[in-house]
Design a protein around this motif. Structure first.
Motif, PDB file in Angstrom:
ATOM      1  N   SER A  11      -5.714  -2.860  -9.321  1.00 44.37           N
ATOM      2  CA  SER A  11      -4.840  -1.922  -8.631  1.00 44.37           C
ATOM      3  C   SER A  11      -4.907  -2.153  -7.134  1.00 44.37           C
ATOM      4  N   PHE A  12      -3.868  -1.727  -6.441  1.00 45.24           N
ATOM      5  CA  PHE A  12      -3.831  -1.795  -4.985  1.00 45.24           C
ATOM      6  C   PHE A  12      -3.462  -0.421  -4.438  1.00 45.24           C
ATOM      7  N   HIS A  13      -3.916  -0.160  -3.235  1.00 47.17           N
ATOM      8  CA  HIS A  13      -3.588   1.103  -2.591  1.00 47.17           C
ATOM      9  C   HIS A  13      -2.439   0.906  -1.614  1.00 47.17           C
ATOM     10  N   GLN A  14      -1.438   1.752  -1.729  1.00 45.92           N
ATOM     11  CA  GLN A  14      -0.327   1.795  -0.776  1.00 45.92           C
ATOM     12  C   GLN A  14      -0.322   3.192  -0.168  1.00 45.92           C
ATOM     13  N   GLY A  15      -0.967   3.302   0.996  1.00 42.62           N
ATOM     14  CA  GLY A  15      -1.164   4.619   1.592  1.00 42.62           C
ATOM     15  C   GLY A  15      -2.118   5.422   0.725  1.00 42.62           C
ATOM     16  N   ASP A  16      -1.691   6.567   0.296  1.00 41.68           N
ATOM     17  CA  ASP A  16      -2.520   7.415  -0.569  1.00 41.68           C
ATOM     18  C   ASP A  16      -2.269   7.164  -2.047  1.00 41.68           C
ATOM     19  N   THR A  17      -1.381   6.209  -2.331  1.00 41.44           N
ATOM     20  CA  THR A  17      -0.998   5.953  -3.721  1.00 41.44           C
ATOM     21  C   THR A  17      -1.700   4.720  -4.273  1.00 41.44           C
ATOM     22  N   GLU A  18      -2.229   4.820  -5.484  1.00 40.52           N
ATOM     23  CA  GLU A  18      -2.828   3.670  -6.160  1.00 40.52           C
ATOM     24  C   GLU A  18      -1.803   3.084  -7.126  1.00 40.52           C
ATOM     25  N   VAL A  19      -1.515   1.808  -6.943  1.00 39.87           N
ATOM     26  CA  VAL A  19      -0.524   1.128  -7.784  1.00 39.87           C
ATOM     27  C   VAL A  19      -1.245   0.165  -8.713  1.00 39.87           C
ATOM     28  N   GLY A  42       6.746  -9.652  -8.114  1.00 38.48           N
ATOM     29  CA  GLY A  42       5.984  -8.424  -7.957  1.00 38.48           C
ATOM     30  C   GLY A  42       5.305  -7.942  -9.215  1.00 38.48           C
ATOM     31  N   THR A  47      -1.285 -12.527  -8.370  1.00 39.90           N
ATOM     32  CA  THR A  47      -2.556 -11.780  -8.353  1.00 39.90           C
ATOM     33  C   THR A  47      -3.443 -12.227  -9.498  1.00 39.90           C
TER      34      THR A  47
END
Length: 221
Positions: A11-19, A42, A47
């Motif tokens: 997973s990756f963090h985009q701001g406060d969101t975990e994707v 994408g 990855t």
């Protein structure tokens, strides 16, 4: 070399969101098998390739190479294992501009302190059809020739696993087809377990097996 993925998650963090990009991948690849991974931009293909190469760590899960688990290895252990067993071909050639084709390929051996670097580099380049370009610099080579030098550099260390990320992506269709003809001939000749990431469905179909990465999951197509 066989390759087995057990519950690989990333997973990756985009701001406060975990994707969540990879949501529990499970797959087994047999020794010498040539496998393509396809999927939309994408979807996590690059990855996944970075994780297989040990360039990036999964959040969870195990990667087994001939039953050797890479997950608990230290960075130093992983770097050594990768140097001895795994090679990578990128979409970008990453050749050193001031070195000739021969010197670019030999450098991979010299870094590993292997003997007869120049001789082995020449043999690898000749196998890729570049015997007449040994002393040419990257600026004197075509795009297809540069990519064949990059492939020769990856293969000269005699890897047991080859990872390729869009290896013909920077080439026109005709040149890309010619480069990949040589690519497939060489990996089959040396029985190298190969994982090829591509957007090209036609290129994917040239592999023995096609896996699709979609919504974080990997499935046979």
């Amino acid at each position: 070399m066989s390759l087995t993925l057990n519950d690989i998650r990333k997973s990756f963090h985009q701001g406060d969101t975990e994707v969540a990009v990879l949501k529990g991948l499970n797959v087994s690849i047999e020794p010498g098998q040539i496998v393509s991974i396809v999927g939309q931009s994408g979807s996590g293909k690059s990855t996944l390739l970075s994780i297989l190469a040990g360039l990036e760590r999964a959040d969870r899960g195990d990667i087994l190479v001939d039953k050797v688990n890479l997950t608990p290895m230290t960075e130093q252990q992983l770097t050594l294992f990768r140097a001895q067993n795994i090679s990578i071909v990128f979409q970008q050639y990453h050749l050193i501009a001031h070195l000739t084709a021969l010197e670019n390929v030999a450098l991979a051996l010299e870094i590993l302190k292997m003997e007869d670097a120049k001789k082995r580099a020449e043999e690898s380049l000749r196998e890729l059809g570049l015997g007449h370009r040994l002393n040419h610099f990257p600026s004197q080579l075509s795009g297809g020739e540069c990519q064949r030098v990059a492939i020769a550099r990856a293969l000269v260390v005699k890897p047991r696993i080859l990872l390729a990320d869009e290896p013909s992506g920077n080439l026109d269709t005709h040149t890309g087809d010619k480069v990949m003809d040589v690519f497939f001939d060489v990996v089959r000749k040396h029985n190298i377990t190969t994982i090829l990431v591509t957007h090209s469905e036609s290129l994917a179909k040239r592999c023995q097996r096609v896996l699709r990465l979609e919504e974080g999951m990997l499935k046979d197509q």
